[in-house]
Design a protein around this motif. Structure first.
Motif, mmCIF file in Angstrom:
data_model
loop_
_atom_site.group_PDB
_atom_site.id
_atom_site.type_symbol
_atom_site.label_atom_id
_atom_site.label_comp_id
_atom_site.label_asym_id
_atom_site.label_seq_id
_atom_site.Cartn_x
_atom_site.Cartn_y
_atom_site.Cartn_z
ATOM 1 N N VAL A 115 -30.501 49.603 -40.167
ATOM 2 C CA VAL A 115 -31.052 50.150 -41.401
ATOM 3 C C VAL A 115 -32.000 49.120 -42.004
ATOM 4 O O VAL A 115 -31.818 47.916 -41.851
ATOM 5 N N THR A 187 -25.357 49.965 -40.481
ATOM 6 C CA THR A 187 -24.598 50.841 -41.373
ATOM 7 C C THR A 187 -23.225 50.284 -41.712
ATOM 8 O O THR A 187 -22.754 50.441 -42.845
ATOM 9 N N TRP A 190 -23.621 47.537 -44.303
ATOM 10 C CA TRP A 190 -24.106 48.184 -45.523
ATOM 11 C C TRP A 190 -22.942 48.842 -46.266
ATOM 12 O O TRP A 190 -22.780 48.686 -47.473
ATOM 13 N N ASN A 191 -22.109 49.559 -45.524
ATOM 14 C CA ASN A 191 -20.968 50.243 -46.147
ATOM 15 C C ASN A 191 -19.929 49.268 -46.682
ATOM 16 O O ASN A 191 -19.196 49.579 -47.626
ATOM 17 N N GLU A 206 -33.670 54.258 -40.971
ATOM 18 C CA GLU A 206 -32.505 54.137 -40.096
ATOM 19 C C GLU A 206 -32.950 54.366 -38.659
ATOM 20 O O GLU A 206 -33.706 55.291 -38.368
#
Length: 286
Positions: A115, A187, A190-191, A206
């Protein structure tokens, strides 16, 4: 089984976090290297309880290991310095050949995607807006965060200057602080990002998805023991779901070398990956 690839204490402190996982036992003592996508202290909090439980189930003592940055971690992989390691997809395709690591498992129900992020209040909504900018990446060889994102920028004919800042968290914080207009991550990190930092950012791009990170074992580890570790890993989603969630995953599935053929199909030459043969500190291999 004797302890394999043991670090001399002083040198080990130089490139790993000196944190143990697993209670003392009469079983083997082995190292488990984790790619440093996040800080050593954060990785230890996430992976320490998981490795404790893995040790309890297998009768082993697992020693948590990471490195100060991804190039140094790559040096350790090249030296075969970890008995087990959690490594990115491109690391696996290279070090399965160069350092005799064999895949045991990868994350269940996951495709690894890079991302690109920018500040939430920035007038940047697509990567074409980054032409001529300095962009933050964790390291040259970070697969999703760097390799896939750099390739996507070049395919979009976007010129840029990379700035390597050691970890995914460092990328996100640099962008949130306004030090860089944009940066690359994946991801999963990021999460897992601190919500206060994530609230300051937006995803602007992405990449396509690829087979995720490998949990791999070095050829020097007893294969019967390695199979026991693999079985325990696959069962952790049932036996210790909270600990699996604690490392940001849903579970593990059994893996074969061919699972990473999608990464090999990228056709990247060794020197194009940015993955180093060694960092600025050599890792002992025995």
């Amino acid at each position: 089984m004797k302890k394999l690839h043991a670090c001399m204490a002083a040198l080990c402190l130089a490139f790993t976090a000196p944190i143990s996982a697993g209670a003392a036992s009469d079983g083997p003592e082995v190292t488990f290297g984790i790619v440093p996508q996040q800080s050593a202290s954060r990785l230890a909090r996430m992976w320490g309880p998981f490795l404790n439980e893995l040790g309890r189930q297998t009768g082993a003592t697992f020693r948590f290991r990471t490195a100060k940055d991804i190039p140094t971690f790559e040096a350790c992989l090249a030296a075969g310095a970890f008995d087990f390691a959690y490594m990115n997809p491109m690391h696996y395709t290279i070090f399965s050949q160069e350092a005799a690591y064999r895949a045991l498992a990868h994350q269940q129900g996951k495709r690894l995607r890079g991302v690109m992020v920018a500040r939430a209040d920035a007038d940047i909504t697509e990567i074409s807006s980054l032409d001529g900018q300095v962009i933050a990446f964790p390291s040259p060889g970070a697969f999703g965060a760097s390799i896939l994102n750099r390739a996507s920028l070049r395919q979009a004919d976007v010129s840029f200057e990379p700035s390597y800042v050691k970890s995914h968290d460092s990328v996100y914080r640099a962008v949130a602080a306004g030090l860089m207009p944009a940066g690359g991550g994946v991801t999963r990190t990021w999460n897992a990002l601190d919500p206060d930092v994530r609230a300051q950012l937006q995803i602007i791009f992405e990449t396509d998805g690829f087979t995720p990170h490998a949990v791999a074992v070095h050829e020097g580890v007893d294969p019967v023991f390695a199979t026991g570790v693999q079985t325990a890993l696959l069962g952790m989603v049932t036996s210790a779901p909270d600990l699996v969630q604690g490392i940001g995953m849903k579970g593990f599935v059994s893996a074969e070398d061919s699972d990473w053929d999608d990464v090999r199909a990228l056709g990247m030459a060794r020197d194009e990956t940015g993955i180093t043969h060694k960092g600025d500190i050599e890792c002992p291999s025995g």
